[in-house]
Design an enzyme around this catalytic site. Structure first.
Site: not given
Length: 416
Positions: A261, A276, A348, A351, A388
């Site tokens: 990403r 991230r 988070e 999801s 994460r």
RNA sequence: GGAGAAGUGGGAGAGUGGUUGAAUCCGCGCCCCUGCUAAGGGUGUGUAGGAGCAAUCCUACCGAGGGUUCGAAUCCCUCCUUCUCCA
């Protein structure tokens, strides 16, 4: 994609739902109008085309019977000019409508709470209680560097910011987590699938990343190919254009891929550490179901992801996302947030979304219900984001001297 | 990288310019007949969009996209995929 038939049948109902997700009344009005325009253009074109077909047939008969064709030919040619013009009008209307429709997000479920940002998300429940530290817990990047597990500088040297390199136990833990998660998901009935990390435009349109979010994707130079931002894309598009037999549903899959990403909209956020990154490991769940069972499956997926965290003894909470936090394709989403004592907050880590038939309509994934072809429901969820999870293990399992306890369930994967 | 072949409906497989949305076989659905190691007969069987209460009709689709033509599954071009042979 939204249901254009619904646009005709129940414009007000549809508008109400889409406006909750921030779609403007102008856009909705425009959409309705463009849909009408296309319909009219189509009918006009088809009538002319029917005339053309009829006359061409007649032409064949004339020739066989040796009649004079000049007059007929003139009529056909005159009509053909009209056909061409009508086709042009129709095509234009089609392109405009498609561009418009493809950029409209999914309707949120009625059960999704209204909200303006993530503060309006609703906590569903907490699982496990964060432990009390007798010292000030460190953040994961400190621990990672201290233990020589992760090297952010060398990551930057190779590839720039938001990249890292893992060494020794850091690298082994990533691999152990991937295997642990895949095995865990398999035991829950998800079929393991290994998919390409590069996909074409059609696939990304199917799941909704394109056309709207091309800026977030890495494109392969000179080719209409992209690196996947999530395994959701290849896993869901596996069935693109297919009509799935009734008894094959539900299809439950799990797969591990790296995810790529650009994080274009996240400048300045989480620049430190591995929260991230431009490239990260993720184990994904994707389910394809009938609409009747999609809520059950949705809950199963949440439970699966949550249970992995519980098995790793990581405190977490489930959050129901509000309308503004909902992704483009999601009708409803539950996030799982893991406790990070170093950051002193929940972050988070998963999801899970039900897109209902939004992706199915775009990707044309259907099943046979008796004689009818019906769009399936597609669901996706991380189970889990590996980086994460590693962060959470480091922060939750740290000791005062900076050493980190390895979760029991991972030891078999580490020859311990 | 080079040479060649192929891509048709659930499957197999015809079809080289008009009545072919597509023969035939298999499979599958329904109906009938028959009765004992079991088959026979009939009939139906793609998707999407549109018109109509309905019967039905119209449009598009034979890997994808263009082109030629009054008219294309059928001819031409480009691309994709698969297979074979060569490097």
């Amino acid at each position: 994609m939204i249901d254009l038939k619904l646009l005709q049948k129940d414009f007000d109902g549809l508008s109400k739902k889409l406006m909750r997700k921030g779609v403007s009344a102008e856009l909705l009005g425009d959409l309705k109008e463009k849909n009408e325009t296309l319909k009219v253009a189509k009918v006009a074109f088809e009538e002319l085309q029917a005339a053309r077909n009829a006359m061409s047939k007649e032409f064949g008969v004339y020739k066989r019977e040796g009649k004079d064709i000049n007059e007929l030919k003139a009529r056909i040619e005159a009509n053909n000019l009209k056909v061409d013009a009508a086709l042009e009008v129709q095509r234009e209307a089609q392109v405009i409508l498609e561009a418009l429709a493809m950029s409209v997000p999914n309707m949120p479920d009625d059960s999704v709470p209204d909200g303006t940002d993530e503060n309006d998300n609703i906590e569903i429940k907490k699982v496990l209680t964060p432990k009390e530290f007798t010292f000030k817990p460190k953040e994961h990047w400190e621990l990672a560097e201290q233990n020589n597990w992760i090297d952010f500088e060398r990551g930057a040297k190779l590839s720039g910011s938001r990249f890292s390199v893992s060494f020794d136990m850091g690298a082994k833990l990533e691999r152990a987590l991937i295997n642990f998660m895949l095995n865990f998901n398999s035991k829950r009935g998800y079929h393991e699938v290994s998919v390409p990390h590069m996909v074409n435009r059609t696939a990304l349109e199917g799941t909704g990343q394109l056309p709207k979010f091309e800026n977030d994707l890495y494109k392969i130079e000179g080719q209409d190919m992209f690196l996947i931002p999530t395994a959701e894309v290849p896993l869901t598009n596996l069935f693109q254009g297919e009509i799935i037999p009734y008894d094959k549903l539900p299809i439950k899959m799990t797969g591990y891929t790296s995810c790529y990403r650009k994080e274009a909209g996240a400048a300045g956020r989480d620049t430190r550490g591995m929260i991230r990154q431009h490239q990260f490991h993720k184990v994904e769940l994707v389910c394809i179901t009938k609409s009747e069972t999609s809520d059950t499956i949705f809950n199963e997926m949440i439970e699966c992801a949550s249970d992995i965290l519980t098995a790793l003894e990581l405190p977490h909470r489930l959050m129901q996302l509000c309308t503004s936090d909902l992704g483009f394709g999601a009708a409803k989403t539950t996030d799982i947030e893991v406790w990070l004592p170093g950051q002193n907050q929940y972050r988070e880590i998963s999801s899970i979304s039900n897109t209902r038939d939004f992706q199915a309509r775009r990707a044309k994934i259907r099943y046979k219900d008796g004689k009818k072809n019906v769009f399936v429901n597609t669901l996706n969820g991380s189970s889990l984001a590996v980086g994460r999870t590693l962060v959470a293990i480091m922060e939750n399992n740290q000791n005062e001297d900076g050493s980190i306890d390895i979760p029991e369930v991972l030891k078999p994967y580490l020859d311990m």
